[in-house]
Motif scaffolding. Sequence first.
Motif, PDB file in Angstrom:
ATOM      1  N   UNK A 247      24.838  18.966  47.325  1.00  0.00           N
ATOM      2  CA  UNK A 247      23.403  18.813  47.565  1.00  0.00           C
ATOM      3  C   UNK A 247      23.115  17.457  48.212  1.00  0.00           C
ATOM      4  N   UNK A 248      23.764  16.400  47.681  1.00  0.00           N
ATOM      5  CA  UNK A 248      23.621  15.064  48.274  1.00  0.00           C
ATOM      6  C   UNK A 248      24.014  15.069  49.749  1.00  0.00           C
ATOM      7  N   UNK A 249      25.137  15.718  50.023  1.00  0.00           N
ATOM      8  CA  UNK A 249      25.678  15.775  51.384  1.00  0.00           C
ATOM      9  C   UNK A 249      24.697  16.464  52.332  1.00  0.00           C
ATOM     10  N   UNK A 250      24.135  17.601  51.876  1.00  0.00           N
ATOM     11  CA  UNK A 250      23.216  18.351  52.721  1.00  0.00           C
ATOM     12  C   UNK A 250      21.953  17.522  52.995  1.00  0.00           C
ATOM     13  N   UNK A 251      21.428  16.889  51.952  1.00  0.00           N
ATOM     14  CA  UNK A 251      20.213  16.082  52.128  1.00  0.00           C
ATOM     15  C   UNK A 251      20.469  14.942  53.114  1.00  0.00           C
ATOM     16  N   UNK A 252      21.583  14.232  52.883  1.00  0.00           N
ATOM     17  CA  UNK A 252      21.898  13.061  53.705  1.00  0.00           C
ATOM     18  C   UNK A 252      22.026  13.427  55.180  1.00  0.00           C
ATOM     19  N   UNK A 253      22.815  14.474  55.471  1.00  0.00           N
ATOM     20  CA  UNK A 253      23.049  14.841  56.874  1.00  0.00           C
ATOM     21  C   UNK A 253      21.805  15.461  57.515  1.00  0.00           C
TER      22      UNK A 253
ATOM     23  N   UNK B 298      27.799  35.104  57.947  1.00  0.00           N
ATOM     24  CA  UNK B 298      28.319  34.834  56.602  1.00  0.00           C
ATOM     25  C   UNK B 298      29.803  35.163  56.531  1.00  0.00           C
ATOM     26  N   UNK B 299      30.175  36.241  57.212  1.00  0.00           N
ATOM     27  CA  UNK B 299      31.591  36.612  57.265  1.00  0.00           C
ATOM     28  C   UNK B 299      32.396  35.506  57.936  1.00  0.00           C
ATOM     29  N   UNK B 300      31.849  34.966  59.034  1.00  0.00           N
ATOM     30  CA  UNK B 300      32.556  33.880  59.737  1.00  0.00           C
ATOM     31  C   UNK B 300      32.648  32.633  58.864  1.00  0.00           C
ATOM     32  N   UNK B 301      31.562  32.326  58.166  1.00  0.00           N
ATOM     33  CA  UNK B 301      31.584  31.170  57.262  1.00  0.00           C
ATOM     34  C   UNK B 301      32.664  31.376  56.200  1.00  0.00           C
ATOM     35  N   UNK B 302      32.727  32.615  55.697  1.00  0.00           N
ATOM     36  CA  UNK B 302      33.741  32.915  54.686  1.00  0.00           C
ATOM     37  C   UNK B 302      35.143  32.723  55.257  1.00  0.00           C
ATOM     38  N   UNK B 303      35.389  33.317  56.418  1.00  0.00           N
ATOM     39  CA  UNK B 303      36.721  33.256  57.025  1.00  0.00           C
ATOM     40  C   UNK B 303      37.124  31.808  57.310  1.00  0.00           C
TER      41      UNK B 303
ATOM     42  N   UNK C 149      26.434  28.863  49.809  1.00  0.00           N
ATOM     43  CA  UNK C 149      27.064  29.548  48.677  1.00  0.00           C
ATOM     44  C   UNK C 149      28.323  30.293  49.139  1.00  0.00           C
ATOM     45  N   UNK C 150      28.226  30.958  50.284  1.00  0.00           N
ATOM     46  CA  UNK C 150      29.383  31.682  50.814  1.00  0.00           C
ATOM     47  C   UNK C 150      30.529  30.707  51.110  1.00  0.00           C
ATOM     48  N   UNK C 151      30.194  29.584  51.757  1.00  0.00           N
ATOM     49  CA  UNK C 151      31.215  28.578  52.084  1.00  0.00           C
ATOM     50  C   UNK C 151      31.907  28.057  50.833  1.00  0.00           C
ATOM     51  N   UNK C 152      31.116  27.759  49.804  1.00  0.00           N
ATOM     52  CA  UNK C 152      31.684  27.242  48.560  1.00  0.00           C
ATOM     53  C   UNK C 152      32.544  28.301  47.885  1.00  0.00           C
TER      54      UNK C 152
ATOM     55  N   UNK D 154      28.460  25.592  55.647  1.00  0.00           N
ATOM     56  CA  UNK D 154      27.788  26.847  55.318  1.00  0.00           C
ATOM     57  C   UNK D 154      26.282  26.718  55.440  1.00  0.00           C
ATOM     58  N   UNK D 155      25.741  25.599  54.941  1.00  0.00           N
ATOM     59  CA  UNK D 155      24.294  25.388  54.973  1.00  0.00           C
ATOM     60  C   UNK D 155      23.791  25.279  56.402  1.00  0.00           C
ATOM     61  N   UNK D 156      24.514  24.508  57.217  1.00  0.00           N
ATOM     62  CA  UNK D 156      24.150  24.300  58.622  1.00  0.00           C
ATOM     63  C   UNK D 156      24.077  25.644  59.366  1.00  0.00           C
ATOM     64  N   UNK D 157      25.037  26.518  59.099  1.00  0.00           N
ATOM     65  CA  UNK D 157      25.129  27.756  59.855  1.00  0.00           C
ATOM     66  C   UNK D 157      24.366  28.903  59.220  1.00  0.00           C
ATOM     67  N   UNK D 158      24.170  28.894  57.912  1.00  0.00           N
ATOM     68  CA  UNK D 158      23.570  30.065  57.276  1.00  0.00           C
ATOM     69  C   UNK D 158      22.646  29.745  56.122  1.00  0.00           C
ATOM     70  N   UNK D 159      22.078  28.531  56.093  1.00  0.00           N
ATOM     71  CA  UNK D 159      21.137  28.182  55.028  1.00  0.00           C
ATOM     72  C   UNK D 159      21.786  28.169  53.653  1.00  0.00           C
ATOM     73  N   UNK D 160      20.945  28.315  52.642  1.00  0.00           N
ATOM     74  CA  UNK D 160      21.426  28.230  51.258  1.00  0.00           C
ATOM     75  C   UNK D 160      22.507  29.287  50.991  1.00  0.00           C
TER      76      UNK D 160
END
Lengths: 186, 176
Positions: free
Chosen positions: A89-95, B3-8, B77-80, B67-73
């Motif tokens: 969360x910190x990372x996302x906010x910062x960037x 999301x599939x790409x983020x996962x891969x 979650x998918x990336x993590x 993941x967030x940059x490409x597909x939001x919240x």
Amino acid sequence: MKQMDIFIAFFRSGMLGYGGGLSAIPLMHREVVETYKWMDDEEFSDILALANTLPGPINTKMSGYIGWRIGGFLGMLTALAATVLPTVILMIILLTVLHAYNDKPWVRGMSKAVVPIAGVMLGVLTWDFIKKSKNSMGWISTLIVIGISIVVINILGLHPAIMIVGLLVAALFSKQEEKEKQVKAS
Amino acid sequence: MIYWQIFVANFMANFLGYGGGPASIPLLEHEVVDRYKWFTVHEFSEMVALGNALPGPIATKLAGFVGYQQGGILGAIVGLFATIAPSIILLIILLGILLKFKESPKVKNMTKLVRPAIAVLLGVMTIDFFSSSYEGIGILHTIFLGGASLLLLEKWKVSPVYVICGALVYGAIFLG
């Protein structure tokens, strides 16, 4: 109460572990073995040794497994959330903030200035990996694998996956290496 | 699809990254910069630098942000999930078997043999970052910032937080 303890233990070891990866392991050890006494030293070392032989980030493997072992499935989720979420969360906010002001020249300057620092950090990591390889298998094998990797990945342009899977297969099937290791060990 | 790409991308980087979190950085770069072209080398290096200035494991910070940059919240979650889940599931399932083979030289060899290849990937990325920096701010600033941070981080063991903050201030004043 237990879930809360799990959360605190992994939150503390995650947030205090700078430098990522292995730097958090001693902190995790202190929480799990000394503070909360969830397992003894031997069990912790066993889990660490095993987790190391599998791919993926070491912190989440350790926290996920230990959470599962002491608190079931919910414990696993708690431990993972505590390890991962605060810093993500910190990372996302910062960037996001940094990118929002990207039209300001001084913000662009800031973002440019960190690039060489990242270069240095990776350079140091590169050297760490080379040093560790040298210690575990000597200069000659290290340089041979480095040479092959450069050819395969950079000159032939193949996906690094091919190289890594190839090396894993080689490790599993090389009888000669095994003998050498045993000779050295004895 | 995204999301599939983020996962891969995250799955590949972390499943192949033997040697802990840092080993996955160049593999992730390969996916998100070279293959999917979501980020430039410059943007990626910014992520690595700031990620290193924050506490906690580096692989999940990068996965969450990509993941967030490409597909939001949901993308985060998918990336993590892709980063964390496969290796934990493997660990839980294989624990019994692994306990038996943990002294096996073959198992130990796996991590050992992969290390030099990871070193090459990291080395190539180091060169990428420096050449991106050279194009962005020229040779003198690059050498100065690189040299100063090397001394601070390695010789005087200053925490990366202060080094990155220092670089941000330097950038705001001299590179703006």
